[in-house]
Design an enzyme around this catalytic site. Structure first.
Site, mmCIF file in Angstrom:
data_model
loop_
_atom_site.group_PDB
_atom_site.id
_atom_site.type_symbol
_atom_site.label_atom_id
_atom_site.label_comp_id
_atom_site.label_asym_id
_atom_site.label_seq_id
_atom_site.Cartn_x
_atom_site.Cartn_y
_atom_site.Cartn_z
ATOM 1 N N GLU A 395 0.807 -1.220 0.000
ATOM 2 C CA GLU A 395 0.000 0.000 0.000
ATOM 3 C C GLU A 395 0.839 1.268 0.000
ATOM 4 O OE1 GLU A 395 -2.868 -0.245 3.189
ATOM 5 O OE2 GLU A 395 -4.125 -1.654 2.075
ATOM 6 N N ASN A 449 -5.075 -5.305 -1.924
ATOM 7 C CA ASN A 449 -5.753 -5.263 -0.633
ATOM 8 C C ASN A 449 -7.126 -4.649 -0.872
ATOM 9 O OD1 ASN A 449 -3.283 -6.121 0.303
ATOM 10 N ND2 ASN A 449 -2.762 -4.213 1.331
ATOM 11 N N TYR A 455 -14.730 -1.176 4.132
ATOM 12 C CA TYR A 455 -14.378 0.236 3.967
ATOM 13 C C TYR A 455 -15.184 0.896 2.857
ATOM 14 C CZ TYR A 455 -10.358 -0.682 6.958
ATOM 15 O OH TYR A 455 -9.549 -1.029 8.011
ATOM 16 N N LYS A 550 -9.790 -7.398 13.110
ATOM 17 C CA LYS A 550 -10.220 -8.189 11.958
ATOM 18 C C LYS A 550 -9.813 -9.662 12.048
ATOM 19 C CE LYS A 550 -10.232 -4.355 8.646
ATOM 20 N NZ LYS A 550 -9.641 -3.312 9.507
#
Length: 765
Positions: A395, A449, A455, A550
């Site tokens: 990321e 991802n 989200y 998570k």
């Protein structure tokens, strides 16, 4: 001969950053006695933003006898975060920059024999501009959190200063079912004051310690010379390392002999195998397709941080084995050598990576530290057969679309292929990287991802996106490097929905997403985020500070969430029955729908002595609808029989008048993005079309670019108050407002985005 001595016990420790390292034992400061592994963030590292960051000191006395005078004596740190300075008797031996790899320093020239030697170690977990990671969604625990050893060796030895590696590399040049052509590269060091002729022996041992082949070479080493020698060896009809089927390990026994003495010896386990990734067929090991049903792992746990034990690592591995995963993504940094060894011995396929994550250094654009950590990762782990993939970034696009970042990702890929051409390079793109972005061509294979259903979007969006990407770019090998949702076992909901943080939504999310991923075998891998809850100091959501929830298993490893059993039913051969929502004990509706996960056939439900058959069965999911309370307490048994063996699970539910308030997350619990800023209360606003003019500002610009414009910054501060004070500001700076609106749709609403744009489009860039 080489001698390894562990020195974990009995260190002096202080949080006070001294300027003098010669005091003994750290006079005039508050000192405690600690054993390693140790972190000073064991508790505060998962409690919220204000965990301790700074320089701390460790000290210890070391004794050496006169017999050690003709040896070289190194100190070896297996992991210390993140900048470590080592002193012996006041002499600075070296500094290591990076918190996850093994490093060594030569103490010899500063030692006293038959007298105490004061070892002083400064460790600093402050984030600095030229050491990675710069910022990430996990806590940067400080401390010497792995083992520390002394290594005593002959002056002529297998090199100990080659980026913390073993000095031995078993290179798999050509491996088939019929043969394994290997090249064993050995780094040698002569730190003696004389030239030395040695014989280098390489014996290849099988798992019964029988010599199956060998090679030898005569080497002449000059004074203070470093030298690399390569020896070719051939194994005929090799026993392949074949995952769980047969994780066979050989050993390379490397010996240096001088006359009749063996002056150094190194044993290196390795396995031989061949593999590939096909964009249409997925991962192939030794010629056979192997689905990489994966989970990701962080190394910390509750009340320990990163200072975990070998037993902790074994427990982690056993839990991952129980759920039935075949692959592990070891995120987002180099893990303990012991854990890689466990994976070699067990048969997991690994993705290993460096902490080049989220944002790039603001000023150091050559990536010296990222490249150094990449070399350390590869050289220290070169011989682990379980590792198939090297990850070069995670990321990193969050920090913005920068030319410097793109260049460094490509340079890391080139460096990785040069260091190890036998494995594949990969990367984990943040979810908003476009399908046609050149990032997807920088490494051999890629992962995304993606968090549809948490989200942004809904979980069903995975299917169309994957299919579109695969149709547009059929020659790119695509994997899902992260997917997941928060699940807090305290919260429950009869009608689970996104962002309710309930255990029920967590399970339903994974039911939906896994059914989509399972139907697309061309995906070379999929990785649940995460196997375990973990510390993330920048988080404050779901009523829980400092934690990412998570995981399939809780942070303390005590409780397996319902979703754990969903995957176990899909992936594992271990027979079982599991009733979901057992922690949702107190109910307020007199009729229940009860769901059971099982990899058995013909599961039935027995409720207060009455047997029910499922109203629906979807692979491993059995649903029993309309089960009524006949009293205030309902006793439930789910069971199935196979080969005259009964498998069962039990639950008790109680009927009350109203739902328990503790089952619901706080109204202001906040999401990952919801606490980034405070948004204003808005009156009714009519949204009208806006003209986005070239050369003028808009929500399509990055936050960094908007703050760089004085007038635009005023608009952002007006509508998104407190943003600059948030610990996530570094991550936000690389995002556009439109991306932020996607992540925080409940706060950065279309109405608010409209009002911001209405003012921005009147401001010149």
């Amino acid at each position: 001969m080489r001698e390894l001595i562990n020195i974990n016990q009995s260190w002096w420790f202080t949080k006070e950053n001294q300027t003098s390292f010669e005091k003994h034992p750290m006079d005039d400061v508050l000192v405690s006695d600690v054993n390693l592994p140790h972190t000073w963030n064991a508790i505060d590292g998962s409690n919220g933003y204000n965990f301790y960051k700074g320089a701390c000191w460790y000290q210890k006395d070391l004794m050496f006898s006169q017999e050690d005078e003709d040896k070289r004596i190194y100190i070896e740190f297996e992991g210390s975060n993140s900048i470590t300075d080592v002193y012996i008797n006041g002499h600075h031996c070296g500094q290591h920059r990076g918190g996850y790899s093994t490093f060594r320093f030569d103490l010899t020239d500063y030692l006293k024999f038959d007298a105490p030697n004061l070892l002083s170690v400064k460790v600093d977990n402050t984030v600095v501009d030229d050491v990675y990671p710069q910022m990430a969604d996990f806590t940067f625990y400080g401390g010497i959190y792995r083992d520390v050893n002394l290594v005593k060796v002959h002056a002529t030895h297998v090199d100990l200063e080659d980026y913390g590696s073993s000095g031995v590399y078993v290179i798999q040049e050509d491996v088939t079912h019929e043969h394994a052509k290997l090249k064993v590269r050995v780094k040698l060091a002569n730190q003696d004051s004389i030239k030395r002729n040695v014989r280098l022996w390489v014996n290849i041992l099988d798992d019964q310690n029988n010599v199956v082949t060998y090679g030898a070479s005569e080497v002449s080493l000059d004074i203070h010379e470093l030298y690399s020698e390569e020896i070719d060896v051939l194994i005929t009809n090799p026993i392949l390392w074949d995952g769980f089927n047969h994780p066979h390990l050989y050993q390379a026994q490397v010996q240096l002999t001088s006359f009749n003495d063996t002056i150094d010896e190194v044993l290196v386990p390795f396995g031989v195998r061949f593999f590939e990734v096909d964009p249409q067929k997925g991962f192939i090991l030794n010629g056979k397709h192997l689905p990489l049903n994966g989970v990701s792992r962080h190394q910390d746990r509750k009340d320990k941080g990163w200072a975990i034990s070998y037993d902790d690592m074994i427990e982690d591995l056993n839990l991952i084995r129980e759920v039935g995963a075949t692959s592990i993504r070891l995120a987002h940094y180099q893990h303990n050598q012991f854990f890689y060894d466990l994976c070699d011995q067990t048969g997991f396929v690994l993705w290993a990576e460096i902490p080049f994550i989220s944002v790039m250094s603001k000023h150091e654009h050559t990536g010296i530290n990222a490249k150094s950590q990449m070399i350390e990762l590869i050289r220290q782990n070169f011989n682990h057969p379980s590792i198939m993939f090297w990850g070069v970034q995670n990321e990193i696009q969050i920090g913005g679309d920068l030319d410097e970042t793109r260049r460094l990702v490509q340079e890391l890929n080139t460096l990785t292929k040069k260091e190890d051409p036998t494995r594949l390079t990969t990367q984990a793109n943040v979810m908003f990287v476009p399908n046609d972005d050149p990032y997807n061509t920088y490494t051999d294979i890629i992962g995304y991802n993606k968090y549809y259903g948490w989200y942004n979007g809904k979980s069903e969006d995975f299917g169309p996106w994957i299919d579109q990407f695969h149709a547009e770019f059929p020659n790119i090998a695509l994997g899902i490097s992260e997917y997941g949702a928060e699940g807090i076992i305290e919260y429950h909901n009869d009608h689970p929905k996104v962002k309710d943080y309930s255990e029920e939504y967590h399970a339903v999310y994974h039911e939906t997403v896994w059914s989509i991923l399972k139907a697309r075998p061309f995906l070379w891998s999929t990785y649940v985020w995460n196997m375990f809850d973990f510390g993330a100091n920048i988080r404050n959501e779901g009523g829980v500070k400092g934690r990412n929830n998570k995981g399939l298993v809780t942070y303390d490893r005590k409780i397996k969430k319902d979703a754990f059993y969903l995957y176990k039913a899909h992936w594992s051969d271990e027979k079982f029955v599991h009733i979901t929502s057992k922690r949702y004990v107190h109910r307020h509706e007199d009729t229940l729908n009860i769901k059971v996960y099982s990899n058995l056939n013909e599961v039935v439900l027995v409720v207060d002595g009455v047997t029910y058959t499922p109203t629906s069965v979807d692979d491993v999911i059995y649903v029993f609808e309309g089960i009524k309370f006949t009293s205030k307490t309902m006793n439930v048994v789910a069971q199935a029989f196979e080969d005259d063996v009964r498998y069962a699970d039990f639950a008790t539910f109680k009927l009350g008048n109203q739902p328990l308030s503790s089952y619901k997350a706080p109204e202001e619990s906040g999401g990952f993005a919801a606490n980034w800023f405070a948004s204003p209360k808005l009156d009714d606003v009519t949204i009208e079309p806006i003209e986005f003019k070239e050369g003028y500002c808009s929500s399509k610009m990055s936050l960094k670019a908007l703050f760089a414009n004085e007038r635009a910054a005023v608009v952002i501060r007006k509508y998104l108050k407190g943003m600059e004070d948030n610990p996530m500001i570094g991550m936000m700076m690389g995002m556009t407002l439109e991306t932020m609106a996607d992540l925080a749709s409940d706060k950065l609403t279309p109405t608010l985005l409209y009002l911001i744009n209405k003012e921005l489009v009147e401001i010149k860039k």
